[in-house]
Design an enzyme around this catalytic site. Sequence first.
Site, PDB file in Angstrom:
ATOM      1  N   THR A  27     -16.232  18.232  -7.031  1.00 36.82           N
ATOM      2  CA  THR A  27     -16.600  17.511  -6.702  1.00 36.82           C
ATOM      3  C   THR A  27     -18.215  17.197  -7.937  1.00 36.82           C
ATOM      4  O   THR A  27     -18.488  18.122  -8.801  1.00 36.82           O
ATOM      5  CB  THR A  27     -17.684  17.684  -5.386  1.00 36.82           C
ATOM      6  OG1 THR A  27     -19.162  18.222  -5.360  1.00 36.82           O
ATOM      7  CG2 THR A  27     -16.843  16.907  -4.184  1.00 36.82           C
ATOM      8  N   ALA A  60     -19.738  22.748  -5.772  1.00 36.32           N
ATOM      9  CA  ALA A  60     -21.031  21.437  -5.423  1.00 36.32           C
ATOM     10  C   ALA A  60     -22.513  21.536  -6.365  1.00 36.32           C
ATOM     11  O   ALA A  60     -22.833  22.145  -6.780  1.00 36.32           O
ATOM     12  CB  ALA A  60     -21.844  21.507  -4.222  1.00 36.32           C
ATOM     13  N   VAL A  86     -21.843  27.244  -6.890  1.00 39.85           N
ATOM     14  CA  VAL A  86     -22.972  26.247  -7.412  1.00 39.85           C
ATOM     15  C   VAL A  86     -22.254  26.009  -8.630  1.00 39.85           C
ATOM     16  O   VAL A  86     -22.467  26.820  -9.426  1.00 39.85           O
ATOM     17  CB  VAL A  86     -24.269  26.332  -6.972  1.00 39.85           C
ATOM     18  CG1 VAL A  86     -25.352  26.144  -7.832  1.00 39.85           C
ATOM     19  CG2 VAL A  86     -24.595  26.979  -5.849  1.00 39.85           C
ATOM     20  N   LYS A  87     -22.496  24.065  -9.133  1.00 36.60           N
ATOM     21  CA  LYS A  87     -21.989  23.782 -10.349  1.00 36.60           C
ATOM     22  C   LYS A  87     -23.372  23.688 -11.145  1.00 36.60           C
ATOM     23  O   LYS A  87     -24.036  22.563 -10.632  1.00 36.60           O
ATOM     24  CB  LYS A  87     -21.127  21.825  -9.888  1.00 36.60           C
ATOM     25  CG  LYS A  87     -20.299  21.981 -10.886  1.00 36.60           C
ATOM     26  CD  LYS A  87     -19.288  21.409 -10.311  1.00 36.60           C
ATOM     27  CE  LYS A  87     -18.881  20.509 -11.498  1.00 36.60           C
ATOM     28  NZ  LYS A  87     -18.304  18.702 -11.334  1.00 36.60           N
ATOM     29  N   VAL A  88     -23.117  24.447 -11.793  1.00 40.05           N
ATOM     30  CA  VAL A  88     -24.506  24.453 -12.784  1.00 40.05           C
ATOM     31  C   VAL A  88     -23.971  24.191 -14.888  1.00 40.05           C
ATOM     32  O   VAL A  88     -23.108  24.487 -15.232  1.00 40.05           O
ATOM     33  CB  VAL A  88     -25.379  25.321 -13.268  1.00 40.05           C
ATOM     34  CG1 VAL A  88     -26.260  25.264 -13.749  1.00 40.05           C
ATOM     35  CG2 VAL A  88     -24.976  26.533 -11.359  1.00 40.05           C
TER      36      VAL A  88
END
Length: 217
Positions: A27, A60, A86-88
């Site tokens: 997402t 996310a 965790v999308k960074v």
Amino acid sequence: MKFFIDTADLAQIKEANDLGILDGVTTNPSLMAKVGIKGHEAINKHYVTICEMVNGDISAEVVSTDFDSIIAEGKKLAALHKNIVVKVPMIKEGVKAIKWFSDNGIRTNCTLVFSAGQAILAAKAGANYVSPFIGRIDDSGWDGVQLIQQISNIYTIQGFRTEILAASIRNPNHIIQCAEAGADVCTCPLESILGLLKHPLTDIGLAKFLEDAKKFV
Ligand code: E4P
């Protein structure tokens, strides 16, 4: 190659999951906005719902851009469910944060990657996934699939274990080309996944088989 669906739309996630070929979901804030999810609480609840629907990694995305805030936000996202990744973003503070997450057992997906140099940095920092945006590269007149091939070659030569997650997929042919180029994962809109099913000869052949089958009943 793993298949992720690139959406926050629960009906589409369900449809892809029901096919039995779904390995995860990605997402981003734009996809969340598209389905009308607003506010931290609602967004976090939505992530948990997706995690409960799909047995696989769910990316996310953080919306902070300084190291301390990325860490605080990422810790909260990771605590929502064991399958959260965790999308960074690929920025200086993001690379520092990916290294911190990697050292502290939190899995990451480095997003907004548009070059091999950025993919090397993401791998060095210990990202679990790197997301080159191949459709946006094509849109700007470059060759997105060629970047997947280049990153795949570099990671193989260097022994990097970061998985290449081809993102910004625009059509079924992108999926096929990414599979050939060595992507570990493709995150796709539902339409592109379903597009893989289609071939006119399949439809013609099935119609004939069904017609002939009527002759012996
Ligand atoms: C996935 O992680 C990305 O957020 C997504 O694929 C971007 O796709 P777009 O270029 O279609 O917005």
